[in-house]
Design a protein around this motif. Structure first.
Motif, PDB file in Angstrom:
ATOM      1  N   LEU A 172       0.837  -1.205   0.000  1.00  0.00           N
ATOM      2  CA  LEU A 172       0.000   0.000   0.000  1.00  0.00           C
ATOM      3  C   LEU A 172       0.867   1.247   0.000  1.00  0.00           C
ATOM      4  CD1 LEU A 172      -2.782   1.356   0.228  1.00  0.00           C
ATOM      5  CD2 LEU A 172      -2.573   1.171   2.715  1.00  0.00           C
ATOM      6  N   GLY A 173       1.976   1.197   0.746  1.00  0.00           N
ATOM      7  CA  GLY A 173       2.862   2.352   0.820  1.00  0.00           C
ATOM      8  C   GLY A 173       3.398   2.775  -0.530  1.00  0.00           C
ATOM      9  N   ILE A 174       3.770   1.820  -1.376  1.00  0.00           N
ATOM     10  CA  ILE A 174       4.325   2.145  -2.697  1.00  0.00           C
ATOM     11  C   ILE A 174       3.223   2.397  -3.714  1.00  0.00           C
ATOM     12  CG2 ILE A 174       4.484  -0.197  -3.611  1.00  0.00           C
ATOM     13  CD1 ILE A 174       7.181   2.544  -3.895  1.00  0.00           C
ATOM     14  N   THR A 175       2.023   1.868  -3.459  1.00  0.00           N
ATOM     15  CA  THR A 175       0.911   2.004  -4.405  1.00  0.00           C
ATOM     16  C   THR A 175       0.230   3.361  -4.309  1.00  0.00           C
ATOM     17  OG1 THR A 175       0.516  -0.379  -4.242  1.00  0.00           O
ATOM     18  CG2 THR A 175      -1.239   0.936  -5.207  1.00  0.00           C
ATOM     19  N   MET A 176       0.236   3.956  -3.110  1.00  0.00           N
ATOM     20  CA  MET A 176      -0.427   5.241  -2.917  1.00  0.00           C
ATOM     21  C   MET A 176       0.152   6.295  -3.860  1.00  0.00           C
ATOM     22  SD  MET A 176      -1.188   5.661   1.167  1.00  0.00           S
ATOM     23  CE  MET A 176       0.546   5.768   1.585  1.00  0.00           C
ATOM     24  N   GLY A 177      -0.702   6.990  -4.560  1.00  0.00           N
ATOM     25  CA  GLY A 177      -0.278   8.023  -5.488  1.00  0.00           C
ATOM     26  C   GLY A 177       0.054   7.504  -6.865  1.00  0.00           C
ATOM     27  N   GLU A 178       0.061   6.173  -7.030  1.00  0.00           N
ATOM     28  CA  GLU A 178       0.399   5.590  -8.327  1.00  0.00           C
ATOM     29  C   GLU A 178      -0.794   4.864  -8.958  1.00  0.00           C
ATOM     30  OE1 GLU A 178       3.848   3.169  -8.160  1.00  0.00           O
ATOM     31  OE2 GLU A 178       5.140   4.733  -7.322  1.00  0.00           O
ATOM     32  N   SER A 179      -1.555   4.165  -8.150  1.00  0.00           N
ATOM     33  CA  SER A 179      -2.676   3.399  -8.695  1.00  0.00           C
ATOM     34  C   SER A 179      -3.837   3.402  -7.714  1.00  0.00           C
ATOM     35  CB  SER A 179      -2.245   1.956  -8.988  1.00  0.00           C
ATOM     36  OG  SER A 179      -3.357   1.159  -9.322  1.00  0.00           O
ATOM     37  N   LEU A 180      -4.902   4.129  -8.051  1.00  0.00           N
ATOM     38  CA  LEU A 180      -6.077   4.181  -7.186  1.00  0.00           C
ATOM     39  C   LEU A 180      -6.728   2.804  -7.076  1.00  0.00           C
ATOM     40  CD1 LEU A 180      -8.131   5.742  -5.532  1.00  0.00           C
ATOM     41  CD2 LEU A 180      -9.333   6.297  -7.664  1.00  0.00           C
ATOM     42  N   LEU A 181      -6.766   2.077  -8.201  1.00  0.00           N
ATOM     43  CA  LEU A 181      -7.349   0.735  -8.193  1.00  0.00           C
ATOM     44  C   LEU A 181      -6.554  -0.182  -7.276  1.00  0.00           C
ATOM     45  CD1 LEU A 181      -9.379  -1.324  -9.244  1.00  0.00           C
ATOM     46  CD2 LEU A 181      -7.847  -1.737 -11.204  1.00  0.00           C
ATOM     47  N   GLY A 182      -5.229  -0.065  -7.339  1.00  0.00           N
ATOM     48  CA  GLY A 182      -4.375  -0.880  -6.484  1.00  0.00           C
ATOM     49  C   GLY A 182      -4.624  -0.602  -5.014  1.00  0.00           C
ATOM     50  N   VAL A 183      -4.765   0.679  -4.669  1.00  0.00           N
ATOM     51  CA  VAL A 183      -5.041   1.065  -3.282  1.00  0.00           C
ATOM     52  C   VAL A 183      -6.376   0.488  -2.826  1.00  0.00           C
ATOM     53  CG1 VAL A 183      -5.552   3.008  -1.748  1.00  0.00           C
ATOM     54  CG2 VAL A 183      -3.665   3.173  -3.373  1.00  0.00           C
ATOM     55  N   ILE A 184      -7.394   0.591  -3.692  1.00  0.00           N
ATOM     56  CA  ILE A 184      -8.725   0.087  -3.350  1.00  0.00           C
ATOM     57  C   ILE A 184      -8.699  -1.422  -3.129  1.00  0.00           C
ATOM     58  CG2 ILE A 184     -11.067  -0.280  -4.230  1.00  0.00           C
ATOM     59  CD1 ILE A 184     -10.815   2.416  -5.663  1.00  0.00           C
ATOM     60  N   LEU A 185      -8.000  -2.153  -4.010  1.00  0.00           N
ATOM     61  CA  LEU A 185      -7.929  -3.604  -3.884  1.00  0.00           C
ATOM     62  C   LEU A 185      -7.204  -4.025  -2.612  1.00  0.00           C
ATOM     63  CD1 LEU A 185      -7.168  -4.655  -7.582  1.00  0.00           C
ATOM     64  CD2 LEU A 185      -9.303  -4.985  -6.310  1.00  0.00           C
ATOM     65  N   LEU A 187      -6.861  -2.208   0.201  1.00  0.00           N
ATOM     66  CA  LEU A 187      -7.689  -1.870   1.355  1.00  0.00           C
ATOM     67  C   LEU A 187      -8.878  -2.820   1.485  1.00  0.00           C
ATOM     68  CD1 LEU A 187      -7.705   2.036   1.203  1.00  0.00           C
ATOM     69  CD2 LEU A 187      -6.422   0.543   2.756  1.00  0.00           C
ATOM     70  N   LEU A 188      -9.440  -3.231   0.351  1.00  0.00           N
ATOM     71  CA  LEU A 188     -10.562  -4.166   0.370  1.00  0.00           C
ATOM     72  C   LEU A 188     -10.119  -5.527   0.919  1.00  0.00           C
ATOM     73  CD1 LEU A 188     -13.513  -4.720  -0.324  1.00  0.00           C
ATOM     74  CD2 LEU A 188     -12.791  -5.367  -2.635  1.00  0.00           C
ATOM     75  N   SER A 189      -8.951  -5.987   0.484  1.00  0.00           N
ATOM     76  CA  SER A 189      -8.417  -7.265   0.974  1.00  0.00           C
ATOM     77  C   SER A 189      -8.161  -7.204   2.477  1.00  0.00           C
ATOM     78  CB  SER A 189      -7.120  -7.609   0.236  1.00  0.00           C
ATOM     79  OG  SER A 189      -7.336  -7.731  -1.151  1.00  0.00           O
ATOM     80  N   ALA A 190      -7.560  -6.093   2.913  1.00  0.00           N
ATOM     81  CA  ALA A 190      -7.284  -5.922   4.344  1.00  0.00           C
ATOM     82  C   ALA A 190      -8.581  -5.881   5.137  1.00  0.00           C
ATOM     83  CB  ALA A 190      -6.483  -4.646   4.573  1.00  0.00           C
ATOM     84  N   ALA A 191      -9.600  -5.194   4.595  1.00  0.00           N
ATOM     85  CA  ALA A 191     -10.885  -5.084   5.277  1.00  0.00           C
ATOM     86  C   ALA A 191     -11.540  -6.449   5.442  1.00  0.00           C
ATOM     87  CB  ALA A 191     -11.809  -4.147   4.506  1.00  0.00           C
ATOM     88  N   ILE A 192     -11.469  -7.286   4.411  1.00  0.00           N
ATOM     89  CA  ILE A 192     -12.057  -8.629   4.481  1.00  0.00           C
ATOM     90  C   ILE A 192     -11.380  -9.450   5.575  1.00  0.00           C
ATOM     91  CG2 ILE A 192     -12.323 -10.818   3.250  1.00  0.00           C
ATOM     92  CD1 ILE A 192     -12.662  -9.169   0.666  1.00  0.00           C
ATOM     93  N   ILE A 193     -10.050  -9.399   5.610  1.00  0.00           N
ATOM     94  CA  ILE A 193      -9.302 -10.140   6.632  1.00  0.00           C
ATOM     95  C   ILE A 193      -9.685  -9.653   8.026  1.00  0.00           C
ATOM     96  CG2 ILE A 193      -7.004 -10.560   7.597  1.00  0.00           C
ATOM     97  CD1 ILE A 193      -5.913 -10.452   4.737  1.00  0.00           C
ATOM     98  N   LEU A 194      -9.748  -8.336   8.192  1.00  0.00           N
ATOM     99  CA  LEU A 194     -10.040  -7.759   9.503  1.00  0.00           C
ATOM    100  C   LEU A 194     -11.466  -8.074   9.959  1.00  0.00           C
ATOM    101  CD1 LEU A 194      -8.258  -4.291   9.163  1.00  0.00           C
ATOM    102  CD2 LEU A 194      -7.390  -6.420  10.145  1.00  0.00           C
ATOM    103  N   VAL A 195     -12.429  -7.997   9.046  1.00  0.00           N
ATOM    104  CA  VAL A 195     -13.821  -8.294   9.399  1.00  0.00           C
ATOM    105  C   VAL A 195     -13.963  -9.757   9.838  1.00  0.00           C
ATOM    106  CG1 VAL A 195     -16.151  -8.583   8.471  1.00  0.00           C
ATOM    107  CG2 VAL A 195     -14.876  -6.488   7.989  1.00  0.00           C
ATOM    108  N   LEU A 196     -13.316 -10.663   9.103  1.00  0.00           N
ATOM    109  CA  LEU A 196     -13.390 -12.087   9.446  1.00  0.00           C
ATOM    110  C   LEU A 196     -12.765 -12.361  10.811  1.00  0.00           C
ATOM    111  CD1 LEU A 196     -12.540 -13.763   6.008  1.00  0.00           C
ATOM    112  CD2 LEU A 196     -14.756 -13.724   7.173  1.00  0.00           C
TER     113      LEU A 196
END
Length: 211
Positions: A172-185, A187-196
């Motif tokens: 995420l650190g290297i993706t920020m500012g380079e790919s919005l889709l990458g950041v979203i994916l 964060l979404l993956s992290a959110a799924i892990i955290l919710v579970l």
């Protein structure tokens, strides 16, 4: 009050050290140039912050992201993992040294359900405590050592449990500012892990507390 003052003092000292060594800058290009020119020094400071984070109550996630920004995702991941392993080894050593201390007994009285769950699920509960964002991970690590978990099992659980989230936030650190889709994916993956993990944690906490 004294505890709060100590935390503030450590934060101020950390910021001062980073500032004096050119590691506290909003100019990411200049920061990366400095790190490239002082690679070994910057890595030692970064690992050092991981070690002192326990005393300064610095969350691990921001450090994972900073590692990805400053050192790249792969090297940032490795450095974060080294720092995490050292800091949690320190927790293990201190817990063993205080195994019969009043502080350890205080933690057990304050968290009787955590001890019961650790005794029942062993390293599996330790792994959940590390991944779950609402779990007191450092307390669980401390108590894991106090109930006699072997260091090799302990540190392997710490390392393996941290891999998914640490990889995600390092990238995420290297993706920020380079790919919005990458950041979203990410964060979404992290959110799924955290919710579970939160759901599993909540279910376990509702179990009867039988020591």
């Amino acid at each position: 009050m004294k505890k709060n003052l100590a935390v503030v003092a450590i934060w101020i000292l950390t910021v001062y050290i980073f500032k004096e060594n050119g590691l506290l800058s909003l100019d990411l290009v200049a920061l990366k140039e400095y790190i490239a020119a002082n690679q070994e020094y910057a890595m030692l400071i970064f690992i050092g912050v991981w070690v002192v984070r326990l005393f300064a109550f610095i969350p691990g996630v921001p450090l994972m992201i900073v590692g990805g920004i400053c050192f790249g995702p792969v090297q940032g991941f490795i450095l974060s993992m080294v720092g995490m392993a050292i800091s949690e080894t320190l927790v293990y050593v201190v817990s063993k040294a205080l195994s019969s201390n009043k502080f350890n007994l205080f933690l057990e009285r304050k968290n009787p359900q955590l001890k019961a769950l650790l005794m029942k699920h062993n390293y599996k509960f330790l792994a959940l405590g590390i991944i779950c964002p609402i779990a007191p991970s450092d307390v669980i690590c401390f108590m894991s050592a106090s109930i006699g978990i072997h260091y090799r099992t302990y540190i392997l659980t710490v390392i393996i449990s941290n891999i998914p989230i640490m990889m995600l936030f390092s990238f995420l650190g290297i993706t920020m500012g380079e790919s919005l889709l990458g950041v979203i994916l990410i964060l979404l993956s992290a959110a799924i892990i955290l919710v579970l993990t939160i759901k599993i944690w909540t279910n376990l906490k509702q179990e009867p507390c039988n020591s």
